[in-house]
Scaffold this motif. Structure first.
Motif, mmCIF file in Angstrom:
data_model
loop_
_atom_site.group_PDB
_atom_site.id
_atom_site.type_symbol
_atom_site.label_atom_id
_atom_site.label_comp_id
_atom_site.label_asym_id
_atom_site.label_seq_id
_atom_site.Cartn_x
_atom_site.Cartn_y
_atom_site.Cartn_z
ATOM 1 N N THR A 108 30.770 40.725 30.226
ATOM 2 C CA THR A 108 31.993 40.664 31.438
ATOM 3 C C THR A 108 31.882 42.155 31.852
ATOM 4 O OG1 THR A 108 32.748 38.782 30.773
ATOM 5 C CG2 THR A 108 33.968 40.219 32.134
ATOM 6 N N ARG B 106 31.904 32.213 39.995
ATOM 7 C CA ARG B 106 31.096 33.095 39.190
ATOM 8 C C ARG B 106 29.978 33.900 40.148
ATOM 9 N NH1 ARG B 106 32.355 28.423 36.741
ATOM 10 N NH2 ARG B 106 32.577 28.513 34.464
ATOM 11 N N ASP C 288 33.083 24.169 39.857
ATOM 12 C CA ASP C 288 32.947 25.539 39.636
ATOM 13 C C ASP C 288 31.860 26.412 40.849
ATOM 14 O OD1 ASP C 288 34.417 25.158 37.327
ATOM 15 O OD2 ASP C 288 32.173 24.541 36.150
ATOM 16 N N GLU D 163 38.745 32.080 37.683
ATOM 17 C CA GLU D 163 37.898 31.980 36.561
ATOM 18 C C GLU D 163 36.898 30.937 36.760
ATOM 19 O OE1 GLU D 163 41.836 29.331 36.145
ATOM 20 O OE2 GLU D 163 41.324 31.674 36.928
ATOM 21 N N GLN E 96 34.307 38.658 37.523
ATOM 22 C CA GLN E 96 33.105 37.944 36.708
ATOM 23 C C GLN E 96 33.943 37.299 35.536
ATOM 24 O OE1 GLN E 96 30.747 41.254 35.759
ATOM 25 N NE2 GLN E 96 29.307 39.990 35.327
ATOM 26 N N ARG E 97 33.084 36.247 35.217
ATOM 27 C CA ARG E 97 33.563 35.142 34.389
ATOM 28 C C ARG E 97 33.819 35.935 32.935
ATOM 29 N NH1 ARG E 97 30.418 29.889 32.257
ATOM 30 N NH2 ARG E 97 32.265 29.010 30.843
ATOM 31 N N TYR F 92 29.417 29.272 42.725
ATOM 32 C CA TYR F 92 28.360 30.300 42.392
ATOM 33 C C TYR F 92 28.052 31.012 43.617
ATOM 34 C CZ TYR F 92 28.182 27.816 37.836
ATOM 35 O OH TYR F 92 28.611 27.284 36.693
ATOM 36 N N SER G 205 26.043 36.475 33.637
ATOM 37 C CA SER G 205 26.680 35.392 33.313
ATOM 38 C C SER G 205 26.996 34.301 34.257
ATOM 39 C CB SER G 205 28.243 35.924 32.644
ATOM 40 O OG SER G 205 28.932 36.503 33.919
ATOM 41 N N MET G 206 26.133 34.227 35.331
ATOM 42 C CA MET G 206 26.416 33.217 36.236
ATOM 43 C C MET G 206 25.491 32.081 36.098
ATOM 44 S SD MET G 206 25.634 33.608 40.436
ATOM 45 C CE MET G 206 24.323 32.830 40.533
#
Length: 490
Positions: A88, A478, A450, A475, A45-46, A452, A357-358
């Motif tokens: 997180t 996500r 990035d 990192e 998780q980010r 997802y 947090s996505m």
């Protein structure tokens, strides 16, 4: 993250993001869900900026013979909940297991005995806590049963805060507490985790006065079953640990109460059955509901009071304030079947606070690689809309996976978005023999994207492994907590 589909596992009064046990049905809220409360560990998780988290300091130590009364007011000037980094959750154990603990007693280690690097840097309390966790692991079911027996026998007034049927509740509360305790030395991660839980538990009616009761039951269960490692020093360590846990949650709830309701009422204004077991449900909240594209919430129906499931928002925030969810009915799923087969316009649901947090990082020009499986396409669609509303031309690659054509229930919507935005590429993947994450390897490269991921827990795990394998840093991957996703069905 809880996908817009199946609902998440029963969030109890004390349960979250991040520490739930497996629910009866495997598919998550979009087909995934979200912890103690309910969340949304993938272990990747980010993380939020650690410097924003308040210090994790243990309060004064009580004597082992007495249990500290929970403060009726939040601790003064803690600032809990203010400017907190994105939620997180700490690394979570796989469903059905207890949090990892030190492999062997630490205090008995003599000169020359190897000490795990993690333990050598651990605080004395953390060592004692992990030693207890290691001992009770093999008798987890007995510890859980005894914990609830103590809680409800000594404090029967708390029974009404939990669902009528406890089969889906199982060890969610106790496992969450033990997970938090096991992570006590990771101040930044644990504090944000607990703040999230404290805010989320407001919807259950949790009050500061309830925390000592849970603490008593926790110590009672540990005392009974950790017979080899339990002594006064260990008890003091657990009392300090739980007192700190509860205070952070109480402070976060008090701070949140100043700016948001404990829950929202939402009237169903549209109910569209896309397939025999998937519905698109749109509700109008009774108050403004702030959230970000990619997040999720928890829903309670009038047919199953006190039973909450997590669902992802299927669109970015709209000018009209309406909220849309994709719900997949799963076998024996109380909430999911109610929403798919019984809900109609005019029915009123309850919504918990937004979580997850996505979300899109708008400070970078990186492209977006999105993998959506089943109803996990719901938050992916919301992310695409979010990018479109910003007016940027960041490349967005969407892989929409399904077992059959029938399961691509939202493909027309995604293709319309593709026609409107030249920076968007949508690929529908239908294959029972080949896994979606494996197919993604054939495209790319993804080093400037990035990632997802949204869908069933198994797809998330494979997707993370596949993306790491092609060089995408952890990192930049996500998704919401896998344990929450595993509890999403219901």
């Amino acid at each position: 993250m809880p996908s817009a589909g199946t609902d998440t596992g029963a969030d109890s009064v004390w349960t979250r993001p991040g520490s739930s046990s497996r629910a009866p049905e495997p598919e998550p809220a979009h087909a995934h869900a979200a912890g103690f409360d309910g969340p949304p560990a993938h272990g990747v998780q980010r993380p939020g900026p650690a410097q924003d988290a308040p210090p994790f300091a243990a309060p004064p130590q009580p004597t082992p013979e007495t249990w500290p009364a929970a403060p009726s007011q939040p601790a003064a000037e803690t600032g809990a909940g203010q400017d907190a980094p994105p939620f997180t959750a700490p690394p979570q154990p796989a469903p059905g297991t207890w949090p990892a603990a030190a492999p062997q007693p630490v205090r008995e280690a003599g000169p020359g005995t190897p000490v795990e690097p993690r333990e050598s840097a651990a605080s004395p309390d953390a060592r004692l806590v992990r030693r207890t966790l290691h001992e009770i692991g093999p008798v987890a079911d007995k510890v859980t049963a005894y914990f609830y027996a103590l809680l409800f026998t000594r404090h029967p007034e708390l029974r009404g805060l939990f669902p009528a049927a406890m089969d889906t509740q199982r060890d969610r509360l106790l496992k969450a507490l033990l997970t938090a305790a096991e992570q006590m030395d990771d101040a930044a991660v644990l504090t944000e985790y607990l703040q999230h839980l404290g805010r989320g538990h407001r919807k259950y009616g949790t009050e500061p006065a309830h925390y000592p009761a849970v603490g008593e039951a926790l110590i009672g269960a540990l005392t009974r079953y950790a017979t080899a490692s339990w002594d006064e020093e260990t008890e003091r360590a657990w009392v300090r640990t739980y007192t700190t846990i509860s205070q952070i949650m109480i402070d976060a709830a008090a701070e949140d109460e100043r700016r948001a309701p404990a829950w929202w009422h939402g009237e169903v204004v549209s109910h569209e059955l896309r397939t025999p077991d998937i519905a698109v449900v749109t509700v109008r909240p009774d108050q403004p509901y702030p959230f970000l594209a990619g997040q999720y919430t928890s829903l309670e129906t009038p047919w199953w009071p006190r039973v909450w499931r997590h669902y992802s928002f299927a669109s970015a925030p709209r000018p009209d304030g309406l909220l849309t969810f994709h719900v997949k009915a799963v076998p024996a799923g109380w909430v999911s079947n109610a929403l798919v087969h019984h809900a109609r316009p005019g029915d009123v649901l309850r919504l918990g606070p937004p979580a997850g947090s996505m979300t899109v990082d708008h400070t970078t020009d990186n492209g977006l690689l999105c993998l959506g499986g089943g109803t996990g396409i719901a938050p992916i669609k919301a992310l695409v809309e979010d990018v479109a509303e910003r007016g940027t031309r960041r490349p967005v690659e969407v892989f929409y996976g399904a077992r059959t054509d029938h399961d691509l229930y939202d493909i027309d919507t995604m293709l319309r978005l593709q026609q409107s935005h030249p920076w968007l590429e949508v690929r529908a993947i239908i294959d029972r023999s080949t896994q979606l994450p494996d197919l993604v390897r054939e495209y790319g490269p993804w080093n400037e994207y990035d990632a997802y991921l949204s869908g069933p827990p198994g797809m998330i795990r494979r997707g993370v492994d596949a993306l790491r394998g092609v060089g995408v840093p952890s990192e930049r991957i996500r998704h919401d907590a896998l344990d929450e996703l595993a509890a999403a069905a219901g």
